[in-house]
Design an enzyme around this catalytic site. Structure first.
Site, PDB file in Angstrom:
ATOM      1  CB  SER A 127      -0.863  -0.047   1.266  1.00  0.00           C
ATOM      2  OG  SER A 127      -1.294   1.228   1.624  1.00  0.00           O
ATOM      3  CE1 TYR A 152      -4.106  -2.076   4.988  1.00  0.00           C
ATOM      4  CE2 TYR A 152      -3.506   0.161   4.356  1.00  0.00           C
ATOM      5  CZ  TYR A 152      -3.842  -1.140   4.003  1.00  0.00           C
ATOM      6  OH  TYR A 152      -3.898  -1.491   2.678  1.00  0.00           O
TER       7      TYR A 152
HETATM    8  N1  LIG Z   1      -8.488  -0.566  -2.117  1.00  0.00           N
HETATM    9  C1  LIG Z   1      -7.428   0.189  -1.943  1.00  0.00           C
HETATM   10  O1  LIG Z   1      -7.472   1.414  -2.119  1.00  0.00           O
HETATM   11  C2  LIG Z   1      -6.115  -0.427  -1.536  1.00  0.00           C
HETATM   12  C3  LIG Z   1      -4.980   0.411  -1.468  1.00  0.00           C
HETATM   13  C4  LIG Z   1      -3.775  -0.137  -1.088  1.00  0.00           C
HETATM   14  C5  LIG Z   1      -3.672  -1.478  -0.809  1.00  0.00           C
HETATM   15  N2  LIG Z   1      -4.777  -2.263  -0.868  1.00  0.00           N
HETATM   16  C6  LIG Z   1      -4.623  -3.695  -0.560  1.00  0.00           C
HETATM   17  O2  LIG Z   1      -5.197  -4.448  -1.620  1.00  0.00           O
HETATM   18  C7  LIG Z   1      -5.755  -5.659  -1.110  1.00  0.00           C
HETATM   19  C8  LIG Z   1      -7.216  -5.775  -1.527  1.00  0.00           C
HETATM   20  O3  LIG Z   1      -7.941  -4.647  -1.024  1.00  0.00           O
HETATM   21  P1  LIG Z   1      -9.476  -4.400  -1.342  1.00  0.00           P
HETATM   22  O4  LIG Z   1      -9.678  -2.931  -1.372  1.00  0.00           O
HETATM   23  O5  LIG Z   1      -9.902  -5.239  -2.465  1.00  0.00           O
HETATM   24  O6  LIG Z   1     -10.118  -4.906   0.037  1.00  0.00           O
HETATM   25  P2  LIG Z   1     -11.286  -5.936   0.312  1.00  0.00           P
HETATM   26  O7  LIG Z   1     -11.547  -5.855   1.781  1.00  0.00           O
HETATM   27  O8  LIG Z   1     -12.410  -5.711  -0.610  1.00  0.00           O
HETATM   28  O9  LIG Z   1     -10.605  -7.322  -0.053  1.00  0.00           O
HETATM   29  C9  LIG Z   1      -9.838  -8.071   0.858  1.00  0.00           C
HETATM   30  C10 LIG Z   1     -10.459  -9.449   0.964  1.00  0.00           C
HETATM   31  O10 LIG Z   1      -9.661 -10.209   1.877  1.00  0.00           O
HETATM   32  C11 LIG Z   1     -10.543 -11.030   2.615  1.00  0.00           C
HETATM   33  N3  LIG Z   1      -9.909 -11.412   3.869  1.00  0.00           N
HETATM   34  C12 LIG Z   1      -9.694 -10.654   4.965  1.00  0.00           C
HETATM   35  N4  LIG Z   1      -9.130 -11.387   5.933  1.00  0.00           N
HETATM   36  C13 LIG Z   1      -8.981 -12.645   5.437  1.00  0.00           C
HETATM   37  C14 LIG Z   1      -8.495 -13.868   5.973  1.00  0.00           C
HETATM   38  N5  LIG Z   1      -8.031 -13.937   7.235  1.00  0.00           N
HETATM   39  N6  LIG Z   1      -8.496 -14.961   5.192  1.00  0.00           N
HETATM   40  C15 LIG Z   1      -8.979 -14.917   3.919  1.00  0.00           C
HETATM   41  N7  LIG Z   1      -9.468 -13.785   3.367  1.00  0.00           N
HETATM   42  C16 LIG Z   1      -9.471 -12.660   4.122  1.00  0.00           C
HETATM   43  C17 LIG Z   1     -11.781 -10.201   2.829  1.00  0.00           C
HETATM   44  O11 LIG Z   1     -12.935 -10.990   3.110  1.00  0.00           O
HETATM   45  C18 LIG Z   1     -11.890  -9.424   1.532  1.00  0.00           C
HETATM   46  O12 LIG Z   1     -12.798 -10.029   0.626  1.00  0.00           O
HETATM   47  C19 LIG Z   1      -5.537  -5.608   0.407  1.00  0.00           C
HETATM   48  O13 LIG Z   1      -4.353  -6.314   0.691  1.00  0.00           O
HETATM   49  C20 LIG Z   1      -5.362  -4.129   0.681  1.00  0.00           C
HETATM   50  O14 LIG Z   1      -4.604  -3.914   1.861  1.00  0.00           O
HETATM   51  C21 LIG Z   1      -5.997  -1.785  -1.237  1.00  0.00           C
END
Ligand SMILES: NC(=O)c1ccc[n+]([C@@H]2O[C@H](COP(=O)([O-])OP(=O)(O)OC[C@H]3O[C@@H](n4cnc5c(N)ncnc54)[C@H](O)[C@@H]3O)[C@@H](O)[C@H]2O)c1
Length: 319
Positions: A127, A152
């Protein structure tokens, strides 16, 4: 290629699975439907993939080591895209230990799983928050990242460091992908664009934390996905870090104007104190991704918000 996508039912994960399926890869998605937001939303995210013959899905917690190992031994992924995490800065202030557990220990489990299953490549979601409240912009992959300002951010940086260790000791090919504020259809409901759209459409007040001058490098989800797909298919080895962002930051107050325009209503704005854990700005330098991955973000904030609002109307989230 056989690709395992953790967090496959989430916002970015479901888009990624669809894109990989379109390109004829064989996908195993896994997700535990973490209750951070509604399970029904994640089931809807998965609907398109579930119809595809090259897709299988497992409801599984990445902290459940035995089940994870069993699945990987059977599916034998050639590459794992690790997106499962507790995402979001503000909730991490309330649940720091859970964030550490899922984001750091969970990432270690994924690396260990790869060793067990003979998979040598992991692309792991990191991130922009790892850059902390840095004042030098744009953020470059070579910048120091030792001043995270939220649990985070610290968990994501710790996961990156752990991934490097697995590369160093076990020779895993690892890429840490630093995503910059991703948005688009299926965006997590608590994120700014989703929340502001709902509030503006229903003529409820929108709270801006700080004076509206903070900025984010909002990146449309299809651009992020194109960067990840490119890396999956290029099979670049070694240890790598890539920023995936739009590289054109937008001020919070300007974001509200864009949403107002697309929704067709004026926002009722109120201001709140800047919150601990939030940073003033994010801005990605993407030269490395351009060069190695042919990564060229295409969707402007106006186009992207327009597509988001159209989708929100289509699913009935706003009228
Ligand atoms: N959306 C953003 O702006 C953004 C920015 C930077 C980084 N990220 C990273 O990208 C990735 C995806 O983010 P997103 O926005 O799609 O979030 P999201 O919450 O929609 O997706 C993450 C998924 O991981 C699953 N999850 C959580 N804990 C879990 C576990 N213990 N076992 C199995 N599954 C689990 C959740 O149910 C969820 O569906 C994450 O790693 C997030 O930190 C996202």
């Amino acid at each position: 290629m056989r690709v395992m996508v953790t967090g496959g039912a989430g916002f970015i994960g479901s888009h990624l699975c669809e894109a990989l399926l379109e390109r004829e890869h064989e996908i195993c998605g896994l997700d535990n439907f973490d209750p951070y937001y509604d399970r029904g939303i994640k089931e809807r995210n998965l609907a398109g993939c579930r119809e595809h013959r090259n897709f299988e899905f497992q409801e599984l917690d990445i902290l459940d080591w035995e089940s994870l190992k069993k699945l990987a031994r059977r599916f034998r992924p050639e590459v794992v895209v690790h997106l499962a995490a507790l995402a979001g800065v503000q909730p991490s202030l309330d649940r720091p230990k859970k964030y550490e557990e899922v984001n750091v220990r969970g990432t270690m489990n994924i690396m260990e799983m790869c060793l067990e299953a003979g998979c040598s490549r992991v692309l792991s979601a990191s991130s922009s928050s790892v850059y902390g409240d840095a004042s030098r912009v744009p953020f470059d992959e070579a910048d120091p990242c030792d001043r995270p300002v939220s649990p985070y951010a610290a968990s994501k940086r710790s996961a990156e460091l752990m991934a490097h260790t697995y590369h160093h000791i076990h020779g895993l090919d690892v890429a840490n992908l630093r995503f910059f504020t991703v948005y688009g259809p299926r965006q997590r409901p608590e994120m700014a664009i989703a929340k502001f759209t709902r509030l503006i459409a229903s003529e409820r007040p929108v709270t801006l934390y700080g004076d509206g001058s903070s900025s984010r490098d909002y990146t449309f989800v299809s651009d992020i996905v194109s960067g990840v797909v490119s890396l999956v298919e290029r099979r670049l080895g070694g240890y790598r870090i890539y920023n995936l962002g739009d590289s054109s930051p937008v001020r919070l107050s300007d974001l509200v104007t864009v949403i107002e325009h697309e929704v067709g209503r004026k926002a009722r704005i109120q201001y709140g104190e800047a919150r601990p854990g939030d940073v003033r700005r994010t801005w990605a330098a993407v030269d490395r991704a351009k060069q190695d991955l042919d990564y060229h973000p295409k969707v402007s904030i106006e186009q992207g918000v327009g597509r988001y609002v159209a989708w929100a109307k289509k699913i009935g989230a706003i009228s």
